[in-house]
Design an enzyme around this catalytic site. Sequence first.
Site, PDB file in Angstrom:
ATOM      1  N   THR A 187      17.370  98.030 -63.072  1.00 40.51           N
ATOM      2  CA  THR A 187      17.313  99.079 -64.094  1.00 40.51           C
ATOM      3  C   THR A 187      16.767 100.335 -63.436  1.00 40.51           C
ATOM      4  OG1 THR A 187      16.838  97.408 -65.767  1.00 40.51           O
ATOM      5  CG2 THR A 187      16.464  99.714 -66.369  1.00 40.51           C
TER       6      THR A 187
ATOM      7  N   LYS B  15      21.155 100.237 -71.299  1.00 40.34           N
ATOM      8  CA  LYS B  15      19.987  99.399 -70.974  1.00 40.34           C
ATOM      9  C   LYS B  15      18.683 100.105 -71.383  1.00 40.34           C
ATOM     10  CE  LYS B  15      17.069  96.674 -68.922  1.00 40.34           C
ATOM     11  NZ  LYS B  15      16.631  95.436 -69.522  1.00 40.34           N
TER      12      LYS B  15
ATOM     13  N   LYS C  86       8.204 101.803 -66.630  1.00 41.01           N
ATOM     14  CA  LYS C  86       9.248 102.519 -65.875  1.00 41.01           C
ATOM     15  C   LYS C  86      10.462 102.781 -66.774  1.00 41.01           C
ATOM     16  CE  LYS C  86      11.911  99.822 -63.808  1.00 41.01           C
ATOM     17  NZ  LYS C  86      13.112  99.043 -64.068  1.00 41.01           N
TER      18      LYS C  86
HETATM   19  P1  NAP Z   1      10.170  91.990 -59.519  1.00 44.86           P
HETATM   20  O1  NAP Z   1       9.876  90.555 -59.722  1.00 44.86           O
HETATM   21  O2  NAP Z   1       9.048  92.965 -59.481  1.00 44.86           O
HETATM   22  O3  NAP Z   1      11.047  92.113 -58.174  1.00 44.86           O
HETATM   23  C1  NAP Z   1      11.345  93.362 -57.657  1.00 44.86           C
HETATM   24  C2  NAP Z   1      12.131  93.249 -56.368  1.00 44.86           C
HETATM   25  O4  NAP Z   1      12.184  94.567 -55.761  1.00 44.86           O
HETATM   26  C3  NAP Z   1      11.495  92.323 -55.318  1.00 44.86           C
HETATM   27  O5  NAP Z   1      12.510  91.705 -54.586  1.00 44.86           O
HETATM   28  C4  NAP Z   1      10.717  93.310 -54.448  1.00 44.86           C
HETATM   29  O6  NAP Z   1      10.491  92.847 -53.136  1.00 44.86           O
HETATM   30  C5  NAP Z   1      11.686  94.468 -54.425  1.00 44.86           C
HETATM   31  N1  NAP Z   1      11.054  95.727 -54.034  1.00 44.86           N
HETATM   32  C6  NAP Z   1      10.149  96.448 -54.734  1.00 44.86           C
HETATM   33  N2  NAP Z   1       9.834  97.576 -54.059  1.00 44.86           N
HETATM   34  C7  NAP Z   1      10.557  97.550 -52.905  1.00 44.86           C
HETATM   35  C8  NAP Z   1      10.672  98.439 -51.816  1.00 44.86           C
HETATM   36  N3  NAP Z   1       9.993  99.585 -51.753  1.00 44.86           N
HETATM   37  N4  NAP Z   1      11.498  98.106 -50.789  1.00 44.86           N
HETATM   38  C9  NAP Z   1      12.201  96.943 -50.834  1.00 44.86           C
HETATM   39  N5  NAP Z   1      12.145  96.070 -51.858  1.00 44.86           N
HETATM   40  C10 NAP Z   1      11.333  96.372 -52.887  1.00 44.86           C
HETATM   41  O7  NAP Z   1      11.155  92.545 -60.643  1.00 44.86           O
HETATM   42  P2  NAP Z   1      12.137  91.747 -61.624  1.00 44.86           P
HETATM   43  O8  NAP Z   1      11.385  91.345 -62.840  1.00 44.86           O
HETATM   44  O9  NAP Z   1      12.907  90.745 -60.857  1.00 44.86           O
HETATM   45  O10 NAP Z   1      13.086  92.954 -62.092  1.00 44.86           O
HETATM   46  C11 NAP Z   1      14.095  93.481 -61.240  1.00 44.86           C
HETATM   47  C12 NAP Z   1      14.822  94.582 -62.029  1.00 44.86           C
HETATM   48  O11 NAP Z   1      15.399  94.017 -63.209  1.00 44.86           O
HETATM   49  C13 NAP Z   1      13.913  95.718 -62.507  1.00 44.86           C
HETATM   50  O12 NAP Z   1      14.626  96.926 -62.440  1.00 44.86           O
HETATM   51  C14 NAP Z   1      13.594  95.342 -63.949  1.00 44.86           C
HETATM   52  O13 NAP Z   1      13.285  96.478 -64.724  1.00 44.86           O
HETATM   53  C15 NAP Z   1      14.896  94.677 -64.361  1.00 44.86           C
HETATM   54  N6  NAP Z   1      14.772  93.666 -65.416  1.00 44.86           N
HETATM   55  C16 NAP Z   1      13.740  92.755 -65.383  1.00 44.86           C
HETATM   56  C17 NAP Z   1      13.660  91.802 -66.400  1.00 44.86           C
HETATM   57  C18 NAP Z   1      12.544  90.790 -66.441  1.00 44.86           C
HETATM   58  O14 NAP Z   1      12.351  90.210 -67.545  1.00 44.86           O
HETATM   59  N7  NAP Z   1      11.816  90.521 -65.396  1.00 44.86           N
HETATM   60  C19 NAP Z   1      14.626  91.751 -67.428  1.00 44.86           C
HETATM   61  C20 NAP Z   1      15.673  92.673 -67.392  1.00 44.86           C
HETATM   62  C21 NAP Z   1      15.740  93.629 -66.380  1.00 44.86           C
HETATM   63  P3  NAP Z   1       9.176  91.956 -52.801  1.00 44.86           P
HETATM   64  O15 NAP Z   1       9.488  90.565 -53.258  1.00 44.86           O
HETATM   65  O16 NAP Z   1       9.016  92.088 -51.340  1.00 44.86           O
HETATM   66  O17 NAP Z   1       8.031  92.582 -53.571  1.00 44.86           O
END
Ligand code: NAP
Length: 287
Positions: free
Chosen positions: A95, A170, A239
């Site tokens: 997102t 979204k 965010k």
């Molecule tokens: P998350 O667990 O925080 O994972 C984020 C990912 O981004 C990890 O692989 C992290 O790597 C990577 N990352 C962050 N900063 C980085 C950087 N500077 N360089 C390289 N890699 C980086 O997030 P998530 O919950 O999976 O969500 C992912 C996306 O989906 C987001 O945009 C979120 O808004 C969206 N989303 C999430 C949900 C939910 O319920 N969780 C639902 C719908 C949509 P590391 O592992 O090394 O930290």
Amino acid sequence: MKIGFIGLGIMGSAMAANLLRAGFDLTVWNRSTDSSNLLAGLGATVAASPRAVAERTDFVIAMMADPEAVKAVRSGSDGIIAGLSKGKGLIDMSTVSVEISMESARLAHETGALFLEAPVAGSRKPAEDASLTIMVAGDRPLYDSVLPLLGKMGKKILYLGATGNATRMKLANNLVMAGMLTALCEGMALASQSGLDTAQLLEVLDSGAVSNPMFRLKGPQIAANSEFPAAFPLKHMQKDLRLALRLAEDVGQPLFAASVVNELFKAALAENLGDLDFSAVSRVIRK
Ligand code: NAP
């Protein structure tokens, strides 16, 4: 079909695991190696860089935290764009903002590759169960090619037209979700402070017009106020609110309640609640 997956956080690792289970040849990369190693254990190949993922696969999926994370894996000599070429496709399921998506589309197109933005609704459990809602926009021919792939991660898939539309959809979705969660937290705090049983409030809500799965899932967690293990990290919801408010400015739409809800989530971030689930915002509200 060779698939690349970059960004193995809460969502990405579950989605990538589903692709492996479905039998796809999967190459992964993640900034921290723990999650890549987990996926390797399930049969994925681990590449040395985002560029290497793009070079050895037909379609690259990215599932990054935020706009900064997308930029970090997209650009530079080791970035995804450097590994793209004609015949390949980039699908960004993070997102992010409309601007970031448009830029990704332009950069992919310059290499001859196609682009889709495909943000998802649904959290950790729907990601594990392959029951996400996937909003897709961008190059239609790429959408037609990868629809079976998306079907292994989601159960409702909508094509919304030009790049930017899926992001807009979204952000509108999450704006509603943040408002509803805030209303639930405030209602529960009011009930509790008035000497009522919050379990009974949840029962009342569930039997009326505002009954919904999120209240059923988050309500007991909020009532318990013990642990808030992140399904959807609070920092990501803030965010999304920030991006929704920016979009609202761009299109000239006032958002009265969302502005206040955003301030509440900012206060929660200031109290170091960012890595907990977004329902931990209740800690800022309750006395
Ligand atoms: P998350 O667990 O925080 O994972 C984020 C990912 O981004 C990890 O692989 C992290 O790597 C990577 N990352 C962050 N900063 C980085 C950087 N500077 N360089 C390289 N890699 C980086 O997030 P998530 O919950 O999976 O969500 C992912 C996306 O989906 C987001 O945009 C979120 O808004 C969206 N989303 C999430 C949900 C939910 O319920 N969780 C639902 C719908 C949509 P590391 O592992 O090394 O930290």
